[in-house]
Design a protein around this motif. Sequence first.
Motif, mmCIF file in Angstrom:
data_model
loop_
_atom_site.group_PDB
_atom_site.id
_atom_site.type_symbol
_atom_site.label_atom_id
_atom_site.label_comp_id
_atom_site.label_asym_id
_atom_site.label_seq_id
_atom_site.Cartn_x
_atom_site.Cartn_y
_atom_site.Cartn_z
ATOM 1 N N GLY A 36 0.781 -1.231 0.000
ATOM 2 C CA GLY A 36 0.000 0.000 0.000
ATOM 3 C C GLY A 36 0.811 1.278 0.000
ATOM 4 O O GLY A 36 0.240 2.369 0.086
ATOM 5 N N LYS A 37 2.106 1.192 -0.116
ATOM 6 C CA LYS A 37 2.963 2.378 -0.134
ATOM 7 C C LYS A 37 3.154 2.828 -1.582
ATOM 8 O O LYS A 37 4.213 2.662 -2.186
ATOM 9 C CB LYS A 37 4.306 2.072 0.530
ATOM 10 C CG LYS A 37 4.174 1.712 2.002
ATOM 11 C CD LYS A 37 5.518 1.398 2.615
ATOM 12 C CE LYS A 37 5.406 1.087 4.085
ATOM 13 N NZ LYS A 37 6.706 0.801 4.695
ATOM 14 N N ILE A 38 2.100 3.439 -2.133
ATOM 15 C CA ILE A 38 2.053 3.792 -3.553
ATOM 16 C C ILE A 38 3.096 4.859 -3.910
ATOM 17 O O ILE A 38 3.785 4.740 -4.920
ATOM 18 C CB ILE A 38 0.641 4.283 -3.944
ATOM 19 C CG1 ILE A 38 -0.423 3.250 -3.545
ATOM 20 C CG2 ILE A 38 0.574 4.619 -5.427
ATOM 21 C CD1 ILE A 38 -0.258 1.896 -4.169
ATOM 22 N N GLY A 39 3.221 5.886 -3.091
ATOM 23 C CA GLY A 39 4.157 6.985 -3.386
ATOM 24 C C GLY A 39 5.588 6.511 -3.501
ATOM 25 O O GLY A 39 6.292 6.832 -4.472
ATOM 26 N N THR A 40 6.044 5.735 -2.522
ATOM 27 C CA THR A 40 7.420 5.246 -2.581
ATOM 28 C C THR A 40 7.562 4.146 -3.634
ATOM 29 O O THR A 40 8.651 3.943 -4.160
ATOM 30 C CB THR A 40 7.903 4.752 -1.208
ATOM 31 O OG1 THR A 40 6.987 3.781 -0.703
ATOM 32 C CG2 THR A 40 8.048 5.904 -0.230
ATOM 33 N N GLY A 41 6.469 3.471 -3.939
ATOM 34 C CA GLY A 41 6.506 2.489 -5.028
ATOM 35 C C GLY A 41 6.784 3.162 -6.357
ATOM 36 O O GLY A 41 7.582 2.676 -7.166
#
Length: 77
Positions: A36-41
């Motif tokens: 769920g860590k879309i930004g860092t993904g």
Amino acid sequence: MTATETPAATGSKSWIAALLLCFFVGSFGVHRFYVGKIGTGILMLVTFGGLGIWTLIDFIMIAIGKFSDKQGNALAR
């Protein structure tokens, strides 16, 4: 466990799934999208996992159980 210790909350994301995703496609940040860590993904996708360094650090953190999902919950073992 003593009365003052509280167990860490465990999320619904699998520890082994995150570890395998990090190992095989970690440079694309797929394991971060999974938890769920879309930004860092997206940042990992653009930088190819920080040229592999960020991926290696994440792999170690997942392996020793210090990696968490977006809500800060530990990955389920």
